[in-house]
Design a protein around this motif. Sequence first.
Motif, mmCIF file in Angstrom:
data_model
loop_
_atom_site.group_PDB
_atom_site.id
_atom_site.type_symbol
_atom_site.label_atom_id
_atom_site.label_comp_id
_atom_site.label_asym_id
_atom_site.label_seq_id
_atom_site.Cartn_x
_atom_site.Cartn_y
_atom_site.Cartn_z
ATOM 1 N N VAL A 73 -20.774 -60.888 -8.943
ATOM 2 C CA VAL A 73 -19.947 -61.709 -9.827
ATOM 3 C C VAL A 73 -20.814 -62.875 -10.279
ATOM 4 O O VAL A 73 -21.515 -63.490 -9.477
ATOM 5 N N GLU A 74 -20.767 -63.165 -11.580
ATOM 6 C CA GLU A 74 -21.563 -64.275 -12.106
ATOM 7 C C GLU A 74 -20.663 -65.204 -12.899
ATOM 8 O O GLU A 74 -19.905 -64.765 -13.766
ATOM 9 N N LYS A 79 -24.829 -66.389 -9.336
ATOM 10 C CA LYS A 79 -24.569 -64.987 -8.987
ATOM 11 C C LYS A 79 -24.174 -64.897 -7.513
ATOM 12 O O LYS A 79 -24.822 -65.501 -6.658
ATOM 13 N N VAL A 80 -23.123 -64.125 -7.230
ATOM 14 C CA VAL A 80 -22.661 -63.909 -5.861
ATOM 15 C C VAL A 80 -22.511 -62.418 -5.639
ATOM 16 O O VAL A 80 -21.877 -61.722 -6.439
#
Length: 84
Positions: A73-74, A79-80
């Motif tokens: 997910v960004e 970013k993760v």
Amino acid sequence: GEMHHEDSMGHNGKLAAGDVQWLTVGRGIVHCEMPGSFEEESVGLQLWVNLAAKDKYCEPRNQDMKGNTIPVVEQEGVKVKIIA
């Protein structure tokens, strides 16, 4: 670099950069890991989470997640990777 791992339940594998290994010890498992090469630098990170009392004696589990299958997910340039 790479890391090779195996455990007393018969699981074994190779982890490359960006991969994740999720190991739940539960009632017990013997595990070892070694660098894939002594010529190439390998860097790893281990996070240990204390299970709730009701979960401490669960069946041991081991799973590898390849880096290219982990959702990302960004938002706003951050970013993760979602692993749990």
